[in-house]
Design an enzyme around this catalytic site. Sequence first.
Site, PDB file in Angstrom:
ATOM      1  N   CYS B 117      -3.773   2.832  -0.104  1.00  0.00           N
ATOM      2  CA  CYS B 117      -2.496   2.262  -0.529  1.00  0.00           C
ATOM      3  C   CYS B 117      -2.782   1.105  -1.464  1.00  0.00           C
ATOM      4  O   CYS B 117      -3.363   1.299  -2.500  1.00  0.00           O
ATOM      5  CB  CYS B 117      -1.665   1.856   0.676  1.00  0.00           C
ATOM      6  SG  CYS B 117      -2.626   1.056   1.964  1.00  0.00           S
ATOM      7  N   CYS B 119      -3.629  -2.381  -0.138  1.00  0.00           N
ATOM      8  CA  CYS B 119      -3.963  -3.585   0.618  1.00  0.00           C
ATOM      9  C   CYS B 119      -4.667  -4.568  -0.313  1.00  0.00           C
ATOM     10  O   CYS B 119      -5.568  -4.188  -1.055  1.00  0.00           O
ATOM     11  CB  CYS B 119      -4.872  -3.245   1.796  1.00  0.00           C
ATOM     12  SG  CYS B 119      -4.056  -2.207   3.018  1.00  0.00           S
TER      13      CYS B 119
END
Lengths: 130, 213
Positions: B117, B119
């Site tokens: 994703c 992060c």
Amino acid sequence: MSRCDVASALVSSPGLPRSREGDPVFAEPWQAQAFALTVHLHERGLFTWTEWAQHLAHEVHRDGRAADASDYFDAWVAALTHLLIDKGVAEEGMVLALQQSWQRAAEATPHGEPIVLENDPQRCSTHQGV
Amino acid sequence: MEGELSVSGEHHDHDHDNHYSDMQARVRALETVLAEKGLIDPAALDVIVETYETKVGPRNGAHVVARAWSDPVFADWLLRDATAAIASLGYTGRQGEHMRAVFNTKDTHNLVVCTLCSCYPWSVLGLPPVWYKAPAYRSRAVIDPRGVLAEFGVTLPEGVNIRVWDSTAELRYLVVPQRPAGTEGWSETDLASLVTRDSMIGTGLLHRPEVST
């Protein structure tokens, strides 16, 4: 560092945390988001600088605010909310319901996927077409 | 080496990362109301947010790096327990989020990505740049780090190893770039002014501003 000259009057909002270079600084991303949202609405003429300054001053000086101004952006968001309510754009109950809807949506979204409001399991019952 | 490109193993149990504080959710709620009423232009808003993305935290990260360059005790602490060392300067992330500092050397270059994703250590680096969240960077940083670095204008000498670190919701990385030559005796403030955001992700190198021409 700034690619475009952000000459928004909102940068001179009283109490706004600023760097030595005069740029606003934020402790968390949502604060930058709230700031950008306010700049955008002001640019679009939704409210005047004076209206904003009055609402912000009212919230910043409200009883119970932190002495070290660590909750400055809480006051900022409250001021923006009330300004939108005064303008007839939003109303308190609707904003609160949407806020809770976003929180349920976040909890229900697997990590790595974008959080969208549709993920709120209770969305249909709390938010019927604003 | 637990975090180094173990690709799948690190991304389990992310469920708890998706939590909105009251304030985060309130800002999203206001955006929703305004979008539904056609009072905001999401594209224009994104541009403004991007303008400020560099102003959340890169200076925090630069402060951490400059301190590590200036103070060997702090550098050692940062290496052993980055979460605590960074918190000692007043920069703390979300609860449960741990930091690890990875140091560039003449033999090793570190590059940070989040393959799953996006992060990102926002408490020290601010909001993630758009490219960091793009699928192209996320997939290619692992497969072809040298090619990705070249696109950022970074060419490393032959023989320099590239280590790619895959971020997670629980563990995020800060690259400590090499201190540029010729900065002996510089103050921490002056050193911090040299440190760029990209250098702390690993997609940039640092140079002295007045390089001899």
